[in-house]
Motif scaffolding. Structure first.
Motif, PDB file in Angstrom:
ATOM      1  N   ARG A  99       0.825  -1.207   0.000  1.00 44.38           N
ATOM      2  CA  ARG A  99       0.000   0.000   0.000  1.00 44.38           C
ATOM      3  C   ARG A  99       0.857   1.253   0.000  1.00 44.38           C
ATOM      4  O   ARG A  99       1.886   1.326   0.666  1.00 44.38           O
ATOM      5  CB  ARG A  99      -0.904   0.005   1.232  1.00 44.38           C
ATOM      6  CG  ARG A  99      -1.826   1.201   1.310  1.00 44.38           C
ATOM      7  CD  ARG A  99      -2.658   1.182   2.594  1.00 44.38           C
ATOM      8  NE  ARG A  99      -3.481   2.387   2.669  1.00 44.38           N
ATOM      9  CZ  ARG A  99      -3.038   3.566   3.117  1.00 44.38           C
ATOM     10  NH1 ARG A  99      -1.779   3.669   3.535  1.00 44.38           N
ATOM     11  NH2 ARG A  99      -3.832   4.614   3.135  1.00 44.38           N
ATOM     12  N   VAL A 100       0.434   2.257  -0.777  1.00 47.65           N
ATOM     13  CA  VAL A 100       1.082   3.565  -0.747  1.00 47.65           C
ATOM     14  C   VAL A 100       0.546   4.331   0.457  1.00 47.65           C
ATOM     15  O   VAL A 100      -0.666   4.491   0.621  1.00 47.65           O
ATOM     16  CB  VAL A 100       0.801   4.359  -2.049  1.00 47.65           C
ATOM     17  CG1 VAL A 100       1.367   5.775  -1.949  1.00 47.65           C
ATOM     18  CG2 VAL A 100       1.396   3.630  -3.245  1.00 47.65           C
ATOM     19  N   ALA A 101       1.465   4.799   1.296  1.00 46.30           N
ATOM     20  CA  ALA A 101       1.067   5.436   2.557  1.00 46.30           C
ATOM     21  C   ALA A 101       1.434   6.913   2.601  1.00 46.30           C
ATOM     22  O   ALA A 101       1.186   7.578   3.615  1.00 46.30           O
ATOM     23  CB  ALA A 101       1.709   4.709   3.736  1.00 46.30           C
ATOM     24  N   GLY A 102       2.026   7.429   1.540  1.00 41.72           N
ATOM     25  CA  GLY A 102       2.396   8.843   1.536  1.00 41.72           C
ATOM     26  C   GLY A 102       3.481   9.111   0.510  1.00 41.72           C
ATOM     27  O   GLY A 102       3.761   8.280  -0.365  1.00 41.72           O
ATOM     28  N   VAL A 103       4.092  10.299   0.612  1.00 39.30           N
ATOM     29  CA  VAL A 103       5.148  10.693  -0.327  1.00 39.30           C
ATOM     30  C   VAL A 103       6.272  11.386   0.433  1.00 39.30           C
ATOM     31  O   VAL A 103       6.098  11.860   1.558  1.00 39.30           O
ATOM     32  CB  VAL A 103       4.620  11.658  -1.418  1.00 39.30           C
ATOM     33  CG1 VAL A 103       3.499  11.016  -2.216  1.00 39.30           C
ATOM     34  CG2 VAL A 103       4.186  12.988  -0.814  1.00 39.30           C
ATOM     35  N   ARG A 104       7.421  11.442  -0.223  1.00 37.99           N
ATOM     36  CA  ARG A 104       8.515  12.300   0.232  1.00 37.99           C
ATOM     37  C   ARG A 104       8.693  13.413  -0.791  1.00 37.99           C
ATOM     38  O   ARG A 104       8.613  13.174  -1.993  1.00 37.99           O
ATOM     39  CB  ARG A 104       9.812  11.509   0.389  1.00 37.99           C
ATOM     40  CG  ARG A 104       9.768  10.476   1.513  1.00 37.99           C
ATOM     41  CD  ARG A 104      11.104   9.774   1.720  1.00 37.99           C
ATOM     42  NE  ARG A 104      10.979   8.740   2.744  1.00 37.99           N
ATOM     43  CZ  ARG A 104      10.639   7.478   2.479  1.00 37.99           C
ATOM     44  NH1 ARG A 104      10.422   7.113   1.227  1.00 37.99           N
ATOM     45  NH2 ARG A 104      10.543   6.607   3.450  1.00 37.99           N
ATOM     46  N   ALA A 105       8.921  14.590  -0.280  1.00 36.96           N
ATOM     47  CA  ALA A 105       9.063  15.747  -1.158  1.00 36.96           C
ATOM     48  C   ALA A 105      10.329  16.517  -0.812  1.00 36.96           C
ATOM     49  O   ALA A 105      10.695  16.653   0.359  1.00 36.96           O
ATOM     50  CB  ALA A 105       7.843  16.665  -1.032  1.00 36.96           C
ATOM     51  N   THR A 151      14.121  17.375   3.138  1.00 40.63           N
ATOM     52  CA  THR A 151      13.078  16.427   2.749  1.00 40.63           C
ATOM     53  C   THR A 151      11.911  16.466   3.725  1.00 40.63           C
ATOM     54  O   THR A 151      12.097  16.500   4.936  1.00 40.63           O
ATOM     55  CB  THR A 151      13.655  14.992   2.701  1.00 40.63           C
ATOM     56  OG1 THR A 151      14.717  14.951   1.766  1.00 40.63           O
ATOM     57  CG2 THR A 151      12.585  13.993   2.292  1.00 40.63           C
ATOM     58  N   VAL A 152      10.716  16.465   3.175  1.00 43.31           N
ATOM     59  CA  VAL A 152       9.490  16.436   3.966  1.00 43.31           C
ATOM     60  C   VAL A 152       8.772  15.121   3.680  1.00 43.31           C
ATOM     61  O   VAL A 152       8.717  14.669   2.537  1.00 43.31           O
ATOM     62  CB  VAL A 152       8.563  17.618   3.615  1.00 43.31           C
ATOM     63  CG1 VAL A 152       7.253  17.527   4.384  1.00 43.31           C
ATOM     64  CG2 VAL A 152       9.253  18.942   3.907  1.00 43.31           C
ATOM     65  N   GLU A 153       8.252  14.523   4.713  1.00 44.10           N
ATOM     66  CA  GLU A 153       7.499  13.281   4.576  1.00 44.10           C
ATOM     67  C   GLU A 153       6.032  13.574   4.875  1.00 44.10           C
ATOM     68  O   GLU A 153       5.710  14.123   5.929  1.00 44.10           O
ATOM     69  CB  GLU A 153       8.047  12.228   5.538  1.00 44.10           C
ATOM     70  CG  GLU A 153       7.458  10.848   5.363  1.00 44.10           C
ATOM     71  CD  GLU A 153       8.136   9.820   6.254  1.00 44.10           C
ATOM     72  OE1 GLU A 153       7.638   9.610   7.379  1.00 44.10           O
ATOM     73  OE2 GLU A 153       9.165   9.254   5.841  1.00 44.10           O
TER      74      GLU A 153
END
Length: 408
Positions: free
Chosen positions: A143-149, A155-157
């Motif tokens: 499952r995709v649970a979020g992104v890193r930017a 870096t922000v999670e």
């Protein structure tokens, strides 16, 4: 690099283009906490899709935003005209559409996106993060649970119940998801440029087709936004011939521009748009959905890409707003979005592919005077037929309407 910040939200949208901003607005309006990530510092990017079609203005009306939108500076196009050789015709007439705005509004996309953002920010659950470039998906098993930017600070999670990839045809989300893309091919690319507009120029936007050349001219009041179609991969040979030869090609295709083609005095003023026509076989995974160009890259023909993306956003919000609020989004729910939007996407792409293979290839490959196809002749002889392309371009194959109630 260590994460400097960790955020949590219900829906994280990658991409602050038309699909991402409209979806962010609609979800926040429905009471869903949403973060929209845009990698640039603002919306100012030249030569983006700038045609707001009647279907989109109908959505703005349903949201109570149309009057404010029409106060922005825009150019009104009630018709689309074309020239094939010496034959001039009206390709589409929007004045008979069953909508409030029977025209296309030509407005810089950055103005449109800033307008959407200004209305979205009225809702406390809407959060726009500029200079946040998505680089990775966060996975929890399958499952995709979020992104890193990536940001200027590090870096922000962002953890989210749902990640929506709305980051365009070069989508990082799509690439990271490894979802399969079917490419339908496009035989041409577009060179975008600006040429100043004279008071004696034509009023309407035009498609200018001559043997071996095709030029789209969009009325921007003070200038023409021009798209010169070239066979795919031919930019370097064109450059080798020199700017003077390129200027002459434009002048021969649209003679009214001859006295001003010298404004294109550097290749830096000419931008390449690599045309793609493709579509994801599957738009979703657990915790992830792709919409807009991230799900289906469109040809610039008809300028329908931005409006198809907005229709995706409306359908997505209609289907997902309540499940997102109730924390009940399943993959079956996400599949409903694809089921809803697949048919209009397929029909639009099939029409674009037909037009590019039957007509544009004939124009670009021709060294002799091109003959006028039957359909433009019929459009000229029977004006009622102009309502057919107007309906397809202006409304699309399945116009969406806002069904999400505003949260109180």
């Amino acid at each position: 690099m260590e994460n400097l910040e960790q955020l949590h939200t219900t829906c994280c949208i990658a991409g602050g283009g038309p699909a991402g901003m409209m979806l962010g607005l609609l979800l926040a309006r429905a009471g869903v906490d949403v973060i929209v990530l845009e990698k640039h510092a603002d919306f100012f990017r030249d030569f983006r899709g700038d045609t707001i079609h009647p279907s989109t203005m109908e959505v703005l009306h349903e949201l109570g935003m149309l009057d404010d939108f029409l106060k922005l500076p825009y150019q009104k196009a009630e018709q689309i005209q074309g020239t094939i050789g010496d034959f001039k015709f009206i390709a589409a007439d929007f004045t008979h559409l069953p909508v409030r705005c029977k025209f296309i509004a030509l407005i810089p996309q950055w103005d449109f996106l800033a307008f959407i953002a200004s209305h979205a920010k009225k809702y406390p659950t809407f959060h726009l993060k500029l200079e946040h470039e998505v680089t990775d998906l966060i996975w929890e098993g399958e499952r995709v649970a979020g992104v890193r930017a990536k940001t200027k600070q590090g870096t922000v999670e962002i953890r989210a119940d749902l990640v929506v990839g709305a980051d365009g045809r070069g989508s990082c989300v799509r690439e990271q998801s490894h979802l399969k893309v079917t490419d339908f091919g496009a035989p041409f690319d577009v060179l975008w440029m600006r040429i100043s507009r004279d008071a004696n120029d034509p009023v309407q936007s035009l498609g200018n087709f001559q043997s071996g050349r095709a030029l789209i001219t969009i009325n921007r009041k003070d200038y023409w936004q021009c798209g010169f179609l070239i066979p795919k991969g031919m930019l370097e040979p064109i450059k080798q011939k020199g700017l003077a030869a390129f200027q002459e090609d434009i002048a021969q295709t649209a003679p009214f521009l001859r006295e001003r083609v010298g404004e294109l005095d550097s290749w830096d003023k000419i931008k390449l748009l690599t045309v793609q026509v493709n579509r994801l076989d599957r738009w979703h995974l657990p915790g992830l959905l792709c919409i807009g160009d991230a799900a289906h890259a469109m040809s610039p023909m008809g300028g329908v890409g931005i409006n198809l993306a907005i229709q995706d956003a409306v359908a997505t919000a209609n289907i997902l707003a309540a499940p997102l609020r109730d924390k009940e989004v399943t993959e079956e729910t996400l599949a409903r979005v694809q089921q809803r939007r697949t048919w209009p996407t397929q029909m639009t792409q099939r029409l674009q592919i037909f037009m590019q293979n039957v007509f544009l290839l004939h124009v670009l490959d021709s060294n002799q005077k091109i003959s006028t196809p039957l359909f433009p002749k019929l459009l000229a002889r029977f004006p009622i037929l102009r309502r057919i392309p107007a309906r397809v371009i202006g409304m699309g194959f399945r116009p969406e309407h806002v069904h999400t109630p505003e949260a109180r």
